[in-house]
Motif scaffolding. Sequence first.
Motif, PDB file in Angstrom:
ATOM      1  N   ASP A  14       0.847  -1.192   0.000  1.00 45.78           N
ATOM      2  CA  ASP A  14       0.000   0.000   0.000  1.00 45.78           C
ATOM      3  C   ASP A  14       0.887   1.249   0.000  1.00 45.78           C
ATOM      4  N   ALA A  15       1.896   1.253   0.866  1.00 44.45           N
ATOM      5  CA  ALA A  15       2.789   2.407   0.991  1.00 44.45           C
ATOM      6  C   ALA A  15       3.645   2.592  -0.269  1.00 44.45           C
ATOM      7  N   LEU A  16       4.080   1.492  -0.880  1.00 41.29           N
ATOM      8  CA  LEU A  16       4.901   1.577  -2.094  1.00 41.29           C
ATOM      9  C   LEU A  16       4.179   2.333  -3.208  1.00 41.29           C
ATOM     10  N   ALA A  17       2.890   2.026  -3.368  1.00 45.40           N
ATOM     11  CA  ALA A  17       2.130   2.601  -4.476  1.00 45.40           C
ATOM     12  C   ALA A  17       1.793   4.069  -4.260  1.00 45.40           C
ATOM     13  N   GLY A  18       1.793   4.518  -3.012  1.00 48.69           N
ATOM     14  CA  GLY A  18       1.526   5.933  -2.751  1.00 48.69           C
ATOM     15  C   GLY A  18       0.060   6.284  -2.882  1.00 48.69           C
ATOM     16  N   GLU A  19      -0.254   7.183  -3.828  1.00 46.99           N
ATOM     17  CA  GLU A  19      -1.628   7.669  -3.988  1.00 46.99           C
ATOM     18  C   GLU A  19      -2.503   6.619  -4.677  1.00 46.99           C
ATOM     19  N   TRP A  20      -3.744   6.508  -4.178  1.00 41.58           N
ATOM     20  CA  TRP A  20      -4.711   5.557  -4.725  1.00 41.58           C
ATOM     21  C   TRP A  20      -5.968   6.292  -5.168  1.00 41.58           C
ATOM     22  N   LEU A  21      -6.632   5.742  -6.170  1.00 37.56           N
ATOM     23  CA  LEU A  21      -7.870   6.323  -6.685  1.00 37.56           C
ATOM     24  C   LEU A  21      -9.005   5.309  -6.580  1.00 37.56           C
ATOM     25  N   THR A  22     -10.189   5.799  -6.214  1.00 39.03           N
ATOM     26  CA  THR A  22     -11.374   4.941  -6.286  1.00 39.03           C
ATOM     27  C   THR A  22     -11.693   4.735  -7.768  1.00 39.03           C
ATOM     28  N   LEU A  23     -12.579   3.802  -8.065  1.00 38.66           N
ATOM     29  CA  LEU A  23     -12.945   3.589  -9.473  1.00 38.66           C
ATOM     30  C   LEU A  23     -13.592   4.841 -10.076  1.00 38.66           C
ATOM     31  N   PRO A  24     -14.514   5.530  -9.349  1.00 34.48           N
ATOM     32  CA  PRO A  24     -15.059   6.774  -9.915  1.00 34.48           C
ATOM     33  C   PRO A  24     -13.985   7.851 -10.141  1.00 34.48           C
ATOM     34  N   GLU A  25     -13.010   7.951  -9.237  1.00 36.26           N
ATOM     35  CA  GLU A  25     -11.923   8.933  -9.418  1.00 36.26           C
ATOM     36  C   GLU A  25     -11.075   8.581 -10.645  1.00 36.26           C
ATOM     37  N   LYS A  33     -16.629   6.479 -18.201  1.00 32.16           N
ATOM     38  CA  LYS A  33     -17.585   6.054 -17.177  1.00 32.16           C
ATOM     39  C   LYS A  33     -16.985   4.968 -16.287  1.00 32.16           C
ATOM     40  N   THR A  34     -17.472   4.902 -15.051  1.00 30.94           N
ATOM     41  CA  THR A  34     -16.987   3.913 -14.086  1.00 30.94           C
ATOM     42  C   THR A  34     -17.160   2.488 -14.610  1.00 30.94           C
ATOM     43  N   ASN A  35     -18.253   2.217 -15.328  1.00 25.62           N
ATOM     44  CA  ASN A  35     -18.443   0.878 -15.885  1.00 25.62           C
ATOM     45  C   ASN A  35     -17.316   0.506 -16.845  1.00 25.62           C
ATOM     46  N   ARG A  36     -16.800   1.493 -17.574  1.00 28.43           N
ATOM     47  CA  ARG A  36     -15.686   1.232 -18.490  1.00 28.43           C
ATOM     48  C   ARG A  36     -14.420   0.889 -17.700  1.00 28.43           C
ATOM     49  N   ILE A  37     -14.237   1.511 -16.536  1.00 30.89           N
ATOM     50  CA  ILE A  37     -13.089   1.190 -15.675  1.00 30.89           C
ATOM     51  C   ILE A  37     -13.172  -0.281 -15.270  1.00 30.89           C
ATOM     52  N   LYS A  38     -14.370  -0.705 -14.861  1.00 32.49           N
ATOM     53  CA  LYS A  38     -14.548  -2.108 -14.473  1.00 32.49           C
ATOM     54  C   LYS A  38     -14.222  -3.041 -15.638  1.00 32.49           C
ATOM     55  N   GLN A  39     -14.597  -2.628 -16.840  1.00 32.95           N
ATOM     56  CA  GLN A  39     -14.298  -3.422 -18.033  1.00 32.95           C
ATOM     57  C   GLN A  39     -12.778  -3.484 -18.279  1.00 32.95           C
TER      58      GLN A  39
END
Length: 124
Positions: A14-25, A33-39
């Motif tokens: 978790d610390a190595l990767a640094g900043e994280w984004l939610t799927l909507p972000e 669209k968020t559905n495209r992220i899931k795809q």
Amino acid sequence: MHATVESALDPRTDALAGEWLTLPETAERLGIKTNRIKQLISERKLLAVRREGEPMVPAAFVHEGQVIKGLSGTLTLLSDAGYSDVETVRWLFTADDTLPGTPVEALTENRGTEVRRRAQALAF
């Protein structure tokens, strides 16, 4: 096929990767669209892991409004080498003196050939 995000993250990775984004972000940064992220995740063009129960994408995977070039091929190679999603994140964000820097930094700098060469070597 990894349509769902099954791996939970350890604190070190978790610390190595640094900043994280939610799927909507992530969707917002990519202008889709968020559905495209899931795809994209299910197609292994993008990777998300669970943080505090929610699938999240390392922010470094998105650069200038696009998924970093070479990420998809690298994800495939690491998956073929037997790496879990969490192990893949750890590998991508761990410094490699021979690159130099981390594999994700090299991908961002369009040095994907070097990254894929190292990822391919893991399979043997």
